[in-house]
Scaffold this active site. Structure first.
Site, PDB file in Angstrom:
ATOM      1  N   CYS A 282       3.853  14.164   1.473  1.00  0.00           N
ATOM      2  CA  CYS A 282       4.955  15.124   1.611  1.00  0.00           C
ATOM      3  C   CYS A 282       5.296  15.351   3.073  1.00  0.00           C
ATOM      4  CB  CYS A 282       4.617  16.424   0.905  1.00  0.00           C
ATOM      5  SG  CYS A 282       2.942  16.960   1.200  1.00  0.00           S
ATOM      6  N   GLU A 453      -1.789  26.280   3.427  1.00  0.00           N
ATOM      7  CA  GLU A 453      -3.071  25.637   3.156  1.00  0.00           C
ATOM      8  C   GLU A 453      -3.690  25.285   4.493  1.00  0.00           C
ATOM      9  OE1 GLU A 453      -3.329  23.718  -0.714  1.00  0.00           O
ATOM     10  OE2 GLU A 453      -1.415  22.847  -0.155  1.00  0.00           O
TER      11      GLU A 453
END
Ligand code: ADP
Length: 474
Positions: A282, A453
């Protein structure tokens, strides 16, 4: 001989309630791979029940005790390194370099959170002499983690390690295409001393299993990595249920190269943006923005290197058939528009690569910034190049996207590097190849999602704040 993998629930292997298993595919050869349990709502409920009974006792352990278990999980992954490599290789066809990187990073997540959790604490609040007031960072309890197929063990570890470090119990649903290393992780975690029910792994599809999991009233937080469309659907469910979600979605990240850049390194970085995991990341930097005066020269160097990449040793296949078709669809679309790639732009028609889901690393040069190729996340080894005139133009093009996951800047003018890094609207920016590691928080602006994250920020996402105040009145 293919094997069958069951769920891992409450510290043991559990057959699926349906009694059925799903096939998987080896993308490098299109041969059948191992089978995974076909999970459904009943399996989700069993796993949620296990997590619900487990988390309070786990959360009551000290951070030192929980951290120690995370360290033992890290050691166990290391001890089973080759097994992880071979299972992940079968499921994804990744290169040795990519497999090593991903498994090393999975180990690093457990080590990092096993250590830093011991510093994870609330604060005291000065309430005057009449009260003692402090905050606690408490787990949500039961957390559902849903991961995609591009970095299987790595993404599972990235979410599971901080979630359990702060005292949650997890139900992990990996992608149905690449579940097996996550099942192995859960087994090893149990063997390493993680209490039963703290990490459960259930396998199956999003429609049959994932949707039941996120709808379960006992699930108090969702962490999702995957497509924008599924992220949007899960965000709606989370909103309706009034539970928080971390969403790590797509990207179309820019790499901005000024004429004064260290060109050897900048060119290598641009190539690795689509070579690494064949662009199925991503955060892949798939828009190469180059200062006009050196655009053609830089593109020529990138194209030369890309044309030397060999399927197999240098890059792996596309991991799923649907994604393979999607990438080829972009090539067809571009051909229909009269766009000719400078290199690549097709699947392989002969040799071993034609047996698997390999597509040629591809560069489209001098693409319009608002072209579909420059706007949509292709999720394959496809780079577009766009010339820019000056710093403002570079920033404008870099930010001309619905996404905002990462960015990269190359210039020997460090002040300019910092200026551009600060103006790129994305969660993570690297200047001159500065490393982005387990310590650096990662997440999206705009349609790339929300929540963070990695870093200590991830632990904060998996914890909620409680204030406690005690009267000191005699
Ligand atoms: P992709 O299209 O790249 O496979 P997805 O976002 O659909 O990406 O999948 C990422 C993860 O989300 C996978 O584990 C998948 O099974 C899961 N998933 C897909 N749809 C749903 C859904 N409706 N509810 C919960 N999980 C889902």
């Amino acid at each position: 001989m293919t094997q069958r993998y069951s769920h891992w629930i409450n510290g043991r292997a559990e057959a699926p309630a349906s009694g059925e298993y799903l096939p998987t595919l080896i993308p490098a050869t299109r041969q059948p791979g191992d089978e995974i349990a076909r999970g459904n709502a009943e399996d989700a409920a069993r796993a949620v029940a296990a997590a619900s009974s487990a988390w309070r006792a786990w959360a009551r352990q000290t951070t030192a005790e929980r951290g120690e278990v995370l360290h033992r999980i890290a050691e166990s992954i290391t001890a089973h390194y080759d097994e992880f490599v071979e299972l992940e290789r079968a499921a994804t066809g990744k290169t040795d370099a990519q497999l090593t990187f991903e498994i090393d990073t999975a180990v690093a997540y457990f080590r990092y959170y096993g250590g830093v959790v011991r510093t994870f604490a609330g604060r005291t609040i000065d309430a005057g002499g009449a009260a003692h007031t402090y905050t606690r960072l408490e787990p949500y309890g039961v957390v559902a983690i849903i991961t995609p197929w591009n970095l299987p063990l790595n993404q599972s570890a990235r979410a599971v390690a901080p979630a359990i470090a702060v005292g949650n119990a997890v139900i992990l649903k990996p992608s149905e295409f690449t579940s097996i290393t996550s099942v192995l992780l859960a087994r090893l975690a149990t063997e390493a001393g993680l209490p039963d029910g703290v990490l459960n792994v259930v396998t199956g599809t999003g429609a049959e299993l994932g949707s039941a999991l996120v709808a379960d009233p006992a699930v108090r937080r969702i962490a999702f990595t995957g497509s924008v469309a599924t992220g949007r659907a899960l965000a709606a469910i989370a909103a309706n249920r009034l539970i928080p979600a971390t969403l790590e979605l797509g990207g179309k990240s820019p790499v901005v190269v000024f004429a004064d850049a260290d060109m050897d390194r900048a060119v290598a970085a641009a190539v690795s943006g689509i070579q690494a995991n064949s662009g199925q990341i991503c955060s892949a930097t798939t828009r190469l923005l180059v200062e006009e005066s050196v655009h053609d020269e830089v593109v020529a160097r990138v194209v030369e290197r890309v044309s030397q990449l060999q399927p197999g040793p240098d890059f792996g296949p596309i991991i799923t058939e649907a994604q393979y078709d999607k990438v080829l669809g972009y090539f067809d679309w571009a051909a229909g528009e009269g766009m000719t790639p400078a290199v690549g732009g097709a699947a392989y028609t002969s040799g071993p690569a034609a047996e698997g889901l390999f597509v040629q690393p591809t560069v489209y040069a001098g693409v319009a910034a608002d072209s579909k190729l420059a706007q949509e996340e292709i999720f394959g080894p496809v780079l577009v190049t766009i010339p820019f005139t000056d710093e403002d133009d570079a920033v404008r093009i870099a930010n001309n996207t619905e996404f905002g996951l990462v960015g990269a800047v190359w210039t020997r003018d460090v002040a300019r590097g910092i200026r551009v890094a600060e103006r790129i609207e994305a969660g993570q920016v690297s200047v001159n190849g500065g490393p982005l590691t387990v310590e650096t928080p990662f997440g999206g602006y705009r349609n790339s999602g929300y929540g963070r994250e990695k870093g200590i920020e991830a632990m904060h996402d998996y914890a909620q704040v409680k204030s406690v105040s005690i009267s000191l009145l005699p």
